[in-house]
Design an enzyme around this catalytic site. Structure first.
Site, PDB file in Angstrom:
ATOM      1  N   HIS A   1     -83.028 -14.126   8.686  1.00  0.00           N
ATOM      2  CA  HIS A   1     -84.339 -13.680   9.177  1.00  0.00           C
ATOM      3  C   HIS A   1     -84.267 -12.242   9.693  1.00  0.00           C
ATOM      4  O   HIS A   1     -85.170 -11.442   9.451  1.00  0.00           O
ATOM      5  CB  HIS A   1     -84.852 -14.608  10.278  1.00  0.00           C
ATOM      6  CG  HIS A   1     -84.976 -16.040   9.843  1.00  0.00           C
ATOM      7  ND1 HIS A   1     -85.177 -17.076  10.723  1.00  0.00           N
ATOM      8  CD2 HIS A   1     -84.918 -16.594   8.602  1.00  0.00           C
ATOM      9  CE1 HIS A   1     -85.232 -18.211  10.044  1.00  0.00           C
ATOM     10  NE2 HIS A   1     -85.078 -17.941   8.763  1.00  0.00           N
TER      11      HIS A   1
ATOM     12  N   HIS B   1     -91.735 -18.948   3.500  1.00  0.00           N
ATOM     13  CA  HIS B   1     -90.492 -18.852   4.257  1.00  0.00           C
ATOM     14  C   HIS B   1     -89.290 -18.780   3.319  1.00  0.00           C
ATOM     15  O   HIS B   1     -88.310 -18.076   3.609  1.00  0.00           O
ATOM     16  CB  HIS B   1     -90.316 -20.025   5.219  1.00  0.00           C
ATOM     17  CG  HIS B   1     -89.067 -19.870   6.043  1.00  0.00           C
ATOM     18  ND1 HIS B   1     -88.992 -19.038   7.127  1.00  0.00           N
ATOM     19  CD2 HIS B   1     -87.815 -20.391   5.886  1.00  0.00           C
ATOM     20  CE1 HIS B   1     -87.762 -19.057   7.617  1.00  0.00           C
ATOM     21  NE2 HIS B   1     -87.029 -19.865   6.880  1.00  0.00           N
TER      22      HIS B   1
ATOM     23  N   ASP C   1     -86.389 -15.914   3.309  1.00  0.00           N
ATOM     24  CA  ASP C   1     -84.944 -16.133   3.226  1.00  0.00           C
ATOM     25  C   ASP C   1     -84.341 -15.377   2.049  1.00  0.00           C
ATOM     26  O   ASP C   1     -83.256 -14.780   2.155  1.00  0.00           O
ATOM     27  CB  ASP C   1     -84.641 -17.625   3.063  1.00  0.00           C
ATOM     28  CG  ASP C   1     -84.751 -18.408   4.362  1.00  0.00           C
ATOM     29  OD1 ASP C   1     -84.797 -17.781   5.445  1.00  0.00           O
ATOM     30  OD2 ASP C   1     -84.783 -19.645   4.304  1.00  0.00           O
TER      31      ASP C   1
ATOM     32  N   HIS D   1     -80.294 -20.328  -0.016  1.00  0.00           N
ATOM     33  CA  HIS D   1     -79.217 -19.393   0.291  1.00  0.00           C
ATOM     34  C   HIS D   1     -78.096 -19.451  -0.745  1.00  0.00           C
ATOM     35  O   HIS D   1     -77.571 -18.423  -1.160  1.00  0.00           O
ATOM     36  CB  HIS D   1     -78.655 -19.690   1.677  1.00  0.00           C
ATOM     37  CG  HIS D   1     -79.677 -19.689   2.764  1.00  0.00           C
ATOM     38  ND1 HIS D   1     -80.449 -18.582   3.050  1.00  0.00           N
ATOM     39  CD2 HIS D   1     -80.065 -20.657   3.633  1.00  0.00           C
ATOM     40  CE1 HIS D   1     -81.258 -18.865   4.065  1.00  0.00           C
ATOM     41  NE2 HIS D   1     -81.046 -20.123   4.421  1.00  0.00           N
TER      42      HIS D   1
END
Length: 306
Positions: free
Chosen positions: A81, A238, A242, A265
């Site tokens: 973030h 969101h 990321d 991720h």
């Protein structure tokens, strides 16, 4: 992309808050740095070997966060973030001092990081920035999940698709031109989870600091947060947040077209490893002018340094 020279912050910024996974209170400061310093984390709770560089090759964990680690085993986790905020505001150089292993989660988005950086002011240098230009299409997939990157003209486009077997989240998709569109909804979108997953996440030693103050929690067809969602596509937005933060572990901002389905991720990190495993896949370009043409990259404005 109007001021194409390196930037740092004008004044020190401090944050204090709980960390999402360890549940510990953490102090973090962002300090100005000279051109070509890059983004560097410093674990001030340790005296030796305490610098950790947010590079994709230093990523050692991608389970519900991005963790970086140096050769001495010193870690900093949940960096994504903050990295997104630095990317979004064009901060090329900063020293980030932190007194524990995990970046504070704050409200679960990049919003507070960005607000404080803006309030601190941004210092513009005379040193040119560098940009990564993707030369070839590269993809990485596992099962039905995939992420793909291909050449672009002068933009970073992210097209992200999310698929959940939940009536509230469901299938969401959104696309942004990162350097042109208003990304407020992306930067303000919070991390999220399903209520039924919380017990297992905590059994794995994670989300000890999680609460409705820093995450959206969905239980069946209900959002448990009393204020509801911040925007209609907060879940997929969101994920884009990321993705931007993880892309910044490439070291510079990027010109590329990215499409992703059900990624996170791990997929982003694997894609970067694949891209940079072959020098033919990319070029690193140094800006020689104050502005770039808006239709395409004119190589007379750029000097390849890779």
């Amino acid at each position: 992309m109007s001021y194409l020279t390196q930037k740092t912050i004008k004044n020190n910024i401090s944050f204090r808050g709980i960390s999402l996974h360890s549940g510990l209170n953490v102090n973090l400061s962002i300090k100005p740095a000279l051109p070509n310093h890059g983004i560097v984390f410093k674990r001030i709770d340790l005296k030796n070997n305490n610098l950790v560089y947010p590079n994709f090759m230093n990523v050692t964990n991608t389970s519900l966060n991005t963790t970086i680690e140096n050769e001495f085993g010193v870690k900093v986790s949940t960096i994504e973030h903050l990295m997104c905020a630095l990317f979004g505001l064009g901060i090329d150089n900063a020293l980030i001092e932190i007194d524990n292993e995990e970046v504070p989660i704050l409200d679960g988005s990049a919003k507070i990081f960005m607000e404080k950086i803006i309030s601190a002011g941004i210092e513009i240098s005379e040193s040119p920035i560098k940009i990564i230009k993707i030369n070839k299409e590269i993809s990485y997939s596992e099962g039905g999940r995939y992420i793909k990157i291909k050449p672009s003209t002068l933009s970073l486009d992210i097209d992200f698709e999310l698929k959940y077997n939940n009536p509230v989240i469901g299938n969401q998709r959104n696309k942004f031109k990162v350097y042109e569109d208003d990304l407020s909804d992306v930067y303000n979108s919070r991390t999220f989870c399903l209520f039924e997953d919380i017990e297992m996440i905590k059994k794995n030693g994670l989300a000890k600091g999680g609460s409705l103050e820093n995450a959206v929690v969905v239980k069946e067809n209900e959002i448990l947060n009393p204020e509801g969602l911040r925007n209609e596509k907060e879940f997929v937005n969101h994920k884009i947040l990321d993705c931007i933060g993880d892309l910044y572990t490439a070291g510079y901002r990027m010109i590329a077209n990215i499409s992703c389905s059900q990624g996170g991720h791990y997929l982003t990190n694997q894609l970067l490893r694949k891209v940079f495993s072959n020098k033919e896949n990319f070029s690193i370009l140094e800006i020689k002018e104050k502005n770039l043409p808006h239709n395409l990259i004119n190589r007379s404005f750029l000097r390849s340094i890779a």
